[in-house]
Enzyme design. Structure first.
Site, PDB file in Angstrom:
ATOM      1  CE  LYS A 483       7.665   6.029  -3.933  1.00  0.00           C
ATOM      2  NZ  LYS A 483       7.389   7.294  -3.273  1.00  0.00           N
ATOM      3  CE1 TYR A 709      11.759 -27.295   7.503  1.00  0.00           C
ATOM      4  CE2 TYR A 709      10.717 -25.503   6.265  1.00  0.00           C
ATOM      5  CZ  TYR A 709      11.709 -26.474   6.379  1.00  0.00           C
ATOM      6  OH  TYR A 709      12.626 -26.621   5.397  1.00  0.00           O
TER       7      TYR A 709
HETATM    8  C1  PLP Z   1       6.194   7.747  -3.169  1.00  0.00           C
HETATM    9  C2  PLP Z   1       5.967   9.162  -3.232  1.00  0.00           C
HETATM   10  C3  PLP Z   1       4.800   9.685  -3.803  1.00  0.00           C
HETATM   11  C4  PLP Z   1       3.630   8.830  -4.235  1.00  0.00           C
HETATM   12  O1  PLP Z   1       2.904   8.430  -3.089  1.00  0.00           O
HETATM   13  P1  PLP Z   1       1.581   7.536  -3.194  1.00  0.00           P
HETATM   14  O2  PLP Z   1       1.029   7.529  -1.830  1.00  0.00           O
HETATM   15  O3  PLP Z   1       2.021   6.205  -3.630  1.00  0.00           O
HETATM   16  O4  PLP Z   1       0.704   8.194  -4.179  1.00  0.00           O
HETATM   17  C5  PLP Z   1       4.718  11.048  -3.964  1.00  0.00           C
HETATM   18  N1  PLP Z   1       5.719  11.852  -3.565  1.00  0.00           N
HETATM   19  C6  PLP Z   1       6.841  11.393  -2.983  1.00  0.00           C
HETATM   20  C7  PLP Z   1       7.879  12.352  -2.541  1.00  0.00           C
HETATM   21  C8  PLP Z   1       7.005  10.035  -2.773  1.00  0.00           C
HETATM   22  O5  PLP Z   1       8.094   9.572  -2.189  1.00  0.00           O
END
Ligand code: PLP
Length: 814
Positions: A483, A709
């Site tokens: 993701k 700045y």
């Molecule tokens: C993002 C996510 C993961 C992975 O989590 P990490 O801490 O990056 O390993 C697993 N399950 C769900 C539902 C997530 O949203």
């Protein structure tokens, strides 16, 4: 190499079953995905902690492979091929290589050390190939698997071998020694890499020195620790900057062109110019120089060749090209072994049906051109390359051996013709020997962006994936979360790599992320964590699999499923066990079950929940509460619906801290991208992403003058200030400026001064030897993403996913 199955059977002391005994093989493979596998391949089915290549044998037989070294014959494969049965397939491969090695008795240089092996090997090849037919390890093939594969490339046309051996723990070198049997040993720099595998530095050095136990001579930088560990019978040829009792004593004199080495050797004194200034390159050059002295080269030849040494680029880089092309840049070496590796890489990274190869003359000592280019042609045909551009006088003569081939006498002619050539929607492998200067072709074909890049090390992703695999039961499946554009590291390229590694699932947050991957040709099943009802239709059209987390969502999905006459469409059920974000609650479960009992529109592919505090052992009890609730609710569904879906609960830190709750699958996220919440575990991971830029301008300012700045930085003393073209619009938090954060320039920290601007930031480089155009590391090994996150009171996830899309991603493999 052409060998009969009978002979191999004897070499391996194997039991043969099935097929015919008069078959022959002429190549070795351990990669089921390689397009180079054919009926003359001997496939070694290697077994790792989590991968067992025996499962690919049926497919390989269908593809025409006939000969296998196995520990057992897989079901339904009897009599379909030749099987050589051994106890351990890796050991059999090593034994086979050791036997092959024993057939040759020319000098073999064996290299080990923590750093510099590959560079010294490549340089020695350059320095010695005018006089020898050299066979060497391709790339950095120096492992338990890489060494045997390298050695098997030896044939009677060669008269010198150069092989590297790398180890990461105890008891590995003996095996490599038995295969390489180096007659000349070179110990390169001993650094701190792989210290974890050893109790102390002595143990590590001792293990490495085992490579030289039968060598005639050992070349090393004289030092008391190594000397004490050497076998007293060993003959050495040592060098030193400080110890005049070393065989070769060297004084360094930096100059405009690099460094002059003043050599004192057997009463002769002479000077050698090398084009380098940094310590590592100087040491590596000296290792090479020592071999030339050992081979009694005359001073003039040594001087002439050493001054031509060059920086070595060993990486295969994936870059975005013009017109939606993808480039694989290997514009530095050209030999048959590395062409094979590059073609396998091309296949694993191809993002388009069309595959183009731009190839220079190949320098392969030993073979006749006719033999060599016939082999190259077979390779290109096996890899289904769509068209080929060959550049160079020799290869051009064999133009008609290659599919859709155009030839050019030299790189310049290609560049003149370039405006009339068309490139679009294809993956282009650019592979040429150094002096063909294919980097000019790469720069023509590369899409131009600004100088800030995020480099992604694909080997590190593979390493990290394997690290987590090794923590799992062999049957536990893996979903990798890609993701948010693969946590900022890239969507497609990483998905493609994961597909190559045969993970079981990919996870994305939204439908469009999944659609992008499917459109790009990703075949792995993809779960969508947070599908909006409006996206259900496109989820179905693209064969994505939604996570359903509410009765409302379920009803909406079933309604569409009914309209489309779906049957058994895969969905995933999310239960809320305490995260209180998404998911069915305990009180909804009965209703959920009764709806599901009465429909065949969908099928429950998996049941999942998510832990809120898997990274924090202060909340141990809460996590156990979540695990218990998940067990209870999911078991109830399994029982009442009489189904057997995949159950999964753990994210990265869950894998580390709650190994008993693996269920059937885990959802690996941040860990694969090289970041862990656990300090010990962090040491086992390899860094994946490096954010890099360059110095645009350097200026001097006086005490009292300000920078940036709001004049938030006022110099106390006269200072040197560098401007770097990366700012908050690229995803660097403004809070990282004004003296809190730093970047690394030439291995030194440069503090960010004043406020970070939208597209630029300024650093203090008063004490750093640097110039405009020098590389700047924003994060990577120093500082790490973890370190930045801590100082900014956030988490590494936010740092990684904030890097904006205008920063070009470059993927490479070592
Ligand atoms: C993002 C996510 C993961 C992975 O989590 P990490 O801490 O990056 O390993 C697993 N399950 C769900 C539902 C997530 O949203």
């Amino acid at each position: 190499m052409t060998l009969s199955i009978k002979t191999i059977e004897q070499i391996l002391h194997a039991k043969r079953f099935g097929g015919v005994s008069n078959g022959t093989i002429d190549n070795i493979s351990i990669d089921s995905r390689s397009l180079q596998n054919n009926e003359k391949t001997l496939f070694f089915a290697l077994v790792g902690p989590n991968n067992d290549a025996h499962i690919y044998i049926t497919t390989l037989i269908e593809k025409g492979v006939q000969n296998f070294v196995v520990t057992h014959i897989p079901d339904k494969c009897e009599n379909k091929a030749n099987f050589l049965i051994v106890d351990n397939t890796l050991e059999a491969l090593q034994q086979f290589a050791a036997h092959h090695r024993s057939l040759f008795d020319f000098p073999i240089i064996g290299l080990t050390g923590s750093n510099g092996k590959t560079i010294v090997k490549e340089w020695l090849n350059f320095l010695l190939s005018p006089d020898f037919n050299v066979v060497r390890s391709p790339k950095s093939y120096n492992s338990q698997v890489g060494v045997p594969l390298s050695i098997l490339a030896i044939n009677q046309k060669y008269n010198l071998g150069i092989f590297e051996a790398g180890i990461s723990k105890r008891n590995e070198m003996d095996k490599l020694e038995a295969i390489i049997k180096p007659t000349i040993g070179i110990l390169t720099n001993i650094g701190s890499a792989h210290n974890e595998g050893f109790t102390n530095i002595d143990e590590k050095i001792k293990e490495k020195l085992l490579l030289f136990q039968h060598s005639n001579i050992i070349i090393y930088q004289k030092n008391s620790i190594v000397k004490a560990l050497l076998d007293s019978n060993s003959k050495t040829f040592s060098w030193s900057f400080t110890d005049k009792t070393a065989a070769v004593f060297i004084i360094l004199k930096p100059n405009q062109e690099g460094t002059v080495l003043q050599i004192h050797y057997v009463k002769t004194n002479f000077e050698v110019q090398i084009p380098f200034k940094e310590d590592a390159s100087i040491e590596n050059s000296i290792s090479c120089l020592m071999v030339l002295l050992y081979f009694n080269y005359n001073i003039e030849t040594i001087q002439n060749r050493m001054k031509l040494l060059f920086p070595v680029e060993m990486r295969l880089k994936v870059k975005d090209g013009i017109n939606n092309c993808t480039l694989i840049d290997d514009s530095y070496s050209s030999d048959f072994q590395s062409l094979k590796i590059a073609l396998d890489f091309l296949e694993s990274q191809k993002q388009h049906e069309k595959k183009t190869l731009i190839l220079s003359d190949i320098f392969e000592s030993g073979l006749t051109n006719e033999e060599l280019y016939s082999k190259v042609s077979q390779l290109i045909v096996a890899n289904k390359i769509t068209r080929v551009f060959v550049i160079g006088e020799t290869i051009s003569a064999f133009e008609n051996k290659f599919p859709n081939c155009s030839s050019f006498e030299n790189t310049k002619k290609f560049i003149i013709a370039y405006p009339n050539l068309t490139f679009g929607n294809e993956t282009i492998l650019i592979k040429g020997a150094r002096h063909f200067q294919f980097e000019t072709i790469v720069s023509l074909l590369e899409r131009k962006t600004h100088e800030t890049i995020l480099e992604i090390n694909l080997n590190a992703i593979s390493h990290n994936l394997n690290f987590y695999k090794s923590k799992l039961k062999p049957t536990t499946k893996i979903m990798v979360m890609v993701k948010a554009f693969g946590y900022g590291s890239g969507g497609f390229e990483i998905a493609k790599l994961l597909e190559h590694h045969k993970v079981d699932y990919l996870g994305v947050a939204f439908a469009d992320e999944g659609i992008t991957l499917k459109n790009a040709g990703i075949k792995l099943p993809i779960m969508v964590l947070n599908p909006e009802s409006t996206s259900f239709l496109s989820i179905i059209q693209h064969q994505l699999e939604p996570e359903i987390y509410s009765l409302k969502g379920l009803h909406a999905f079933l309604k569409i499923a009914e309209q489309l006459n779906l049957v058994h469409f895969p969905i995933h059920i999310k239960i809320d066990t305490g995260m209180h974000r998404l998911g069915f609650e305990e009180e909804n479960i009965n209703e959920l079950i009764s709806i599901l009992q009465n429909t065949n529109l969908v099928t429950i592919k998996s049941i999942l929940s998510h832990l809120a505090t898997s990274d924090d052992l202060n909340h141990l009890e809460f996590t156990h509460y979540q695990i218990n609730l998940f067990e209870k609710l999911s078991s109830k569904m399994l029982f009442e619906l009489q189904i057997n879906p995949i159950r999964h609960l753990l994210n990265t830190s869950g894998i580390t801290n709650f190994p008993d709750a693996q269920y059937d699958m885990v959802r690996l996220g941040i860990g694969v991208y090289g970041v862990s919440n656990d300090l010990e575990e962090q040491k086992e991971l390899e860094n994946v992403s490096t954010l890099k830029s360059v110095i645009s301008q350097i200026r001097s300012i006086q005490a009292g003058e300000s920078v940036g700045y709001g004049r938030r930085f006022i110099a106390n003393d006269s200072s040197k200030i560098a401007t770097i073209p990366i700012g908050y619009a690229d995803g660097i938090s403004r809070a990282w400026g004004n003296g809190l954060g730093f970047v690394t320039i030439n291995n030194q920290k440069a503090i960010i001064i004043g406020s970070i601007c939208m597209d630029m930031l300024m650093v203090d480089c008063t004490k750093i030897d640097c110039k405009e155009g020098d590389e700047v590391i924003i994060f990577g090994k120093i500082p790490t993403v973890n370190e930045i996150a801590k100082k900014l009171n956030t988490i590494p996830y936010e740092i990684l996913t904030s890097i904006s899309q205008r920063v070009k991603r470059i993927y490479y493999r070592e």
